[in-house]
Motif scaffolding. Sequence first.
Motif, short mmCIF file in Angstrom:
data_model
loop_
_atom_site.label_atom_id
_atom_site.label_comp_id
_atom_site.label_asym_id
_atom_site.label_seq_id
_atom_site.Cartn_x
_atom_site.Cartn_y
_atom_site.Cartn_z
N HIS A 88 0.82 -1.20 0.00
CA HIS A 88 0.00 0.00 0.00
C HIS A 88 0.86 1.26 0.00
CE1 HIS A 88 -3.58 -2.35 0.58
NE2 HIS A 88 -3.14 -2.87 1.70
N SER B 269 0.74 4.04 -2.93
CA SER B 269 0.37 5.39 -2.52
C SER B 269 1.43 6.40 -2.95
CB SER B 269 0.18 5.45 -1.00
OG SER B 269 -0.08 6.77 -0.59
N ALA C 278 -5.26 5.57 -1.79
CA ALA C 278 -3.91 5.09 -1.49
C ALA C 278 -3.34 5.79 -0.26
CB ALA C 278 -3.00 5.33 -2.70
N PHE D 95 -4.91 4.31 2.86
CA PHE D 95 -4.34 3.01 3.21
C PHE D 95 -2.96 3.18 3.85
CE2 PHE D 95 -7.91 1.33 1.40
CZ PHE D 95 -7.86 -0.01 1.07
N THR D 96 -2.18 4.13 3.33
CA THR D 96 -0.86 4.38 3.90
C THR D 96 -0.96 4.92 5.31
OG1 THR D 96 0.10 4.78 1.73
CG2 THR D 96 1.29 5.68 3.60
N TYR E 291 -8.05 -1.08 -5.18
CA TYR E 291 -8.26 0.33 -5.52
C TYR E 291 -9.40 0.48 -6.51
CZ TYR E 291 -3.93 1.09 -3.01
OH TYR E 291 -2.98 1.14 -2.02
N ALA F 94 -6.44 -2.12 4.67
CA ALA F 94 -5.05 -1.66 4.66
C ALA F 94 -4.16 -2.57 5.49
CB ALA F 94 -4.97 -0.22 5.17
#
Length: 373
Positions: free
Chosen positions: A105, A109, A162, A165-166, A210, A249
Amino acid sequence: MQNARTITSPIKGDGGIRTAQSARPFVHVLADSSDKLSGICSALEQQFAVAGERLDAEARLSQAPFAIVIRAELRDVDNIAAIKKRSARLAKAAKRIFLVEHSSHVCISQAYALGATLVLPGPLNKTKLLAALADPVEPAADSSGGSPRPDNAVETAATAIASMFTAVTLGQPLDVNGTKEAGRQIADRITEHGLSEWLTTVRRHHEGTYQHCLLVTGVAIDFGLSLGVGRMDLERMYTAAMFHDIGKAQIPLAILDKPGRLDPEERTMIETHPAAGYEFLKDHEQITPEILDAVRHHHEYLDGSGYPDALAGESINDIVRILTISDIFAALIEHRHYKPTMPRNEAYQILCGMTGKLEKALVTSFKEVALSR
């Protein structure tokens, strides 16, 4: 190929050697090693005019390419800095394709943050890369209108997902306002261009988790529009849709994007994501209780057979019911490279067959969204 740092691909013309740029679309390749650079250029040079350079070389791109392809380790700060130095040139390319070998991820990202229009995770796949380059570019906005290029909403939303998720993976602050703004742009895009156009564009540019999040958000928005909900309710829907799978995530992409069936252990892990998303968001002051409810309960069914809390009947609120239908439909019509995309009418028939699990009146109302919008 002339050297390890700068590569051009000439072709023969009537007068001897001429550069291929005049005959074929020009693709510029950036990589962090000579082997990677040569591999990509070799894969592309039969169909495109190719020029390339290593990221540790001086930037030499003199003309705006049709596309830029980047293959580099995005956990390396020097590579990130080198790409940022070329950001003005990158912005001029219609396609900016990042080949990310480390499928995490965080790396995906980072690619979107650096301006990617498409991220292809995993080892170099010549077929997928050529298909991505062959896809038609979305038309630019007409010069008199000054409105954003149609793909801006897709790029903004993919970047927001993204980034979200990061934030979970690295324990960073969550950009709630940025995520809501991405949802608003999707709503504007669908209001102007329709759901079908959104589905086509997303499926062409994204895969796996995604793609799913973008599809669910688009479907939920159009469902809300078809029901005539007000602006505030529509905002609640797209915010819930954008955040609904944030718990994924914490699940490896190898499981999330696995081709074929999950084994029981993998299925158990996947089913932790609603509660995990709720736990991550519950103390965030900008996340309302109804958004938390949607994140935790979008896999619940009216008959009590869902998870994680086996809610039933009136315990499931309207936004959750709408989001659940949107989520199932989007999952059914996703584009997966290992199987044909399910037609929308077949997906709708599956929803109709989920008697007792989904609200019948909402499934009936969803028909227009599923089949004709």
